[in-house]
Design an enzyme around this catalytic site. Structure first.
Site, short mmCIF file in Angstrom:
data_model
loop_
_atom_site.label_atom_id
_atom_site.label_comp_id
_atom_site.label_asym_id
_atom_site.label_seq_id
_atom_site.Cartn_x
_atom_site.Cartn_y
_atom_site.Cartn_z
CG HIS A 144 -0.13 -0.37 2.50
ND1 HIS A 144 -0.10 -1.66 3.00
CD2 HIS A 144 0.67 0.35 3.31
CE1 HIS A 144 0.66 -1.72 4.08
NE2 HIS A 144 1.16 -0.51 4.29
CG ASP A 242 5.15 -3.60 5.67
OD1 ASP A 242 5.42 -3.76 6.87
OD2 ASP A 242 4.06 -3.15 5.26
CG LEU A 247 2.60 -7.72 -2.90
CD1 LEU A 247 3.68 -7.70 -3.97
CD2 LEU A 247 2.54 -6.39 -2.17
CD GLU A 249 -5.48 -7.59 -1.95
OE1 GLU A 249 -5.53 -7.14 -3.11
OE2 GLU A 249 -4.65 -7.21 -1.11
CD GLU A 282 5.10 -7.88 8.60
OE1 GLU A 282 4.68 -7.65 9.74
OE2 GLU A 282 4.81 -7.17 7.64
#
Ligand code: GLC
Ligand code: MG
Length: 543
Positions: A144, A242, A247, A249, A282
């Site tokens: 984001h 992060d 990324l 969906e 992550e």
């Protein structure tokens, strides 16, 4: 409480007891460890032998008295990190940001947050770090942007602008292709926010000020890969990626779906164009990181092991090693060869290790001992080495309690700032700071330094074989580590009572020399007898 904790600390360190009769290490062969360290850390797989240190620049060192940590301040503290025994630092986001999520809401991917300094100061930091043979990786936040990013300003204007599809837009606060995201926003109740100008809803997995980029637009893929190139060209040694599993969906699954894996492989190819650069994931599934590691060389170099890192408080609380055994058995079985575990006991997202350990320094140390002796690459969160106490002030969100300024000394600004700190210091700042702990042989800082010294140059810790030993009891956790040159047994008593455990594992050797902690190990051809004091832990060299 403090007295008891100090006694416990003492019990953890070799040589401060006296009552305990394990002989000093017998003479095992040694090498020139500093020279070994230099060689290991110069190779392409340096990251498997390094100790990383996570820095929140805002809270590390202020250089200009505005109360906000900055890049120049961090540069002035690099020697502290060297002395601590750290080989690489991970910078939490340092790019321009409206600061709704502590910098994880980026408004310009190619700039520096003016609170932290300038691009020239970033370049100076990189140069100063590299001069000291310290590597620098940075947070790469690609899921984001901030709603203040120029890309979003354009995208939200109307449905036809050139970046109209750069974010995830929908006429309703839902999307058939985006089901699981709708059900599970990380912050707040809804993952959809109405944008009145465009007359549509946008998807945000995190705060409403953090719209998700739409990776189904090829232009977004290109633009974000260019962000990576920009920083690699500057000379950074890699990225901490992060929430990278989020990324893309889909209707039913939002973690590391095939499209996301393909993107990660593209990112890895970009990173591989630059020798010696690495990326650590992550993972969003806290108990399984294996998917992020691909075939061992086509996705991430490392992924955080949260099954241990975020959950160690439970096994230590219940004085039962089962959860620790299970999570390491799982990583040993599921990680592809060539992949590296990234081991933590805390981060900017969870409570301070001090809090997880409920103020019991021995718990913190026993957890850290496992982190630092299991196969993998440890990441120490700034202040963990001091048992930094939590703060109570909240400016961004409740995670600020674990993000308080670093404590360098007992003065009013604690060496962090000559002004007023942007966030109030944590508790007991006069007692637990670098200056006080440097002077105390039984401090948390001395404990960390001793273990990092023991790791230095010894390839066994990063890449040697690891076996979880059968101790016959859930009260004792023990690891066997071995490579061609040497072998160790690391053992932790999970309980508040002295314990004796039988290690039913032939071939451990015939002599054991304790190199850290307290307790005894007697080896036989069938295994060994291990005794550990209450709350105790030890590392033995056995070959
Ligand atoms: C990651 C970061 C966390 C942040 C979130 C959204 O989980 O570690 O601090 O809030 O991503 O960017
Ligand atoms: Mg400043």
């Amino acid at each position: 409480m403090r007295h008891a904790a100090l006694l416990g600390l003492c019990a953890m360190l070799a040589g401060c007891g006296g009552e305990d009769a394990q002989p000093e290490p017998e003479t095992f062969p040694e090498k020139d460890w500093p020279a070994e360290a230099e060689a290991l850390l110069a190779g392409d797989d340096w990251y498997r032998h390094a100790v990383f240190y996570e820095v929140y620049v805002r809270s590390f060192q202020d250089s200009d008295g505005d109360g906000i940590g900055d890049l120049k301040g961090l540069t002035s503290r690099l020697d502290y990190l060297k002395e601590l025994g750290v080989d690489a630092i991970w910078l939490m986001p340092i790019m321009p940001t409206p600061f709704k999520d502590s910098g994880y809401d980026i408004s310009d991917y190619q700039g520096i947050n003016p609170d932290y300094g300038s691009m020239a100061e970033f370049e100076a930091l990189l140069a100063a770090a590299h001069e000291r043979k310290l590597r620098v990786i940075m947070d790469l936040v690609l899921n984001h942007t901030s709603d203040q990013h120029a890309w979003f300003s354009e995208s939200r204007k109307d449905k036809t602008n050139p970046k109209a599809d750069w974010y995830v837009w929908s006429d309703t606060p839902s999307d058939p292709n985006n089901g699981c995201g709708t059900a599970n926003p990380t912050f707040g109740d809804s993952a959809w926010q109405l944008d009145p100008a465009r007359g549509q809803y946008y998807f945000h997995r995190f705060y409403p000020e953090q719209p998700d980029l739409n990776y189904r637009s090829p232009a977004v893929v290109d633009a974000t890969l260019d962000v990576a190139r920009f920083w690699l060209d500057k000379g950074v040694d890699g990225f901490r990626c992060d929430v990278i599993g989020m990324l893309y969906e889909s209707a039913t699954e939002c973690d590391l779906i095939p499209e996301t894996r393909d993107y990660v492989k593209k990112l890895r190819k970009v990173v591989d164009e630059y020798p010696g650069r690495v990326m650590v994931a992550e993972p969003s599934k806290l108990t399984d990181a294996s998917g992020y590691l691909g075939n061992g060389s086509d996705m991430f170099h490392m992924a955080f092991h949260f099954g241990y890192g975020y959950f160690w408080g439970f096994p230590f609380g219940s004085q039962n090693a089962t959860g620790i055994v299970e999570t390491f058995q799982k990583s040993l079985a599921s990680y592809p060869s060539g992949a590296q575990d990234a081991l933590v006991i805390g981060s900017h997202d969870v409570q301070r290790a001090f809090s997880v350990a409920q103020g019991d320094d021995t718990k913190h140390q026993r957890a850290a001992l496992i982190q630092l002796t299991a196969q993998g690459t440890p990441f120490v969160y700034y202040g963990e080495e001091l048992a930094l106490r939590p703060g109570s002030q909240q400016i961004v969100d409740q995670r600020d309690k674990a993000r308080t300024p670093m404590l360098w000394d007992a003065s009013a600004g604690h060496g962090f700032t000559t002004g007023k700190p942007w966030l109030a210091f944590g508790a007991e700042a006069e007692l637990f700071n670098v200056e006080a702990e440097q002077a105390a042989p039984d401090s948390m800082l001395s404990f960390y330094k001793a273990l990092l010294t023991l790791r230095r140059g010894r390839a066994i810790w990063g890449t040697g074989q690891m076996e979880i030993l059968d101790t016959g009891t859930t009260s004792v956790f023990a690891l066997y580590r071995a490579d061609d040159f040497m072998a160790y047994v690391a053992a932790v008593n999970m309980t508040e009572e002295a314990r004796v455990a039988e290690l039913a594992r032939p071939g451990l050797g015939s002599r054991a020399g304790r190199v850290s902690g307290s307790g005894q190990l007697t080896l036989t051809s069938a295994g060994g007898t291990l005794s550990l004091p209450a709350n105790g832990a030890a590392i033995f060299r056995v070959r």
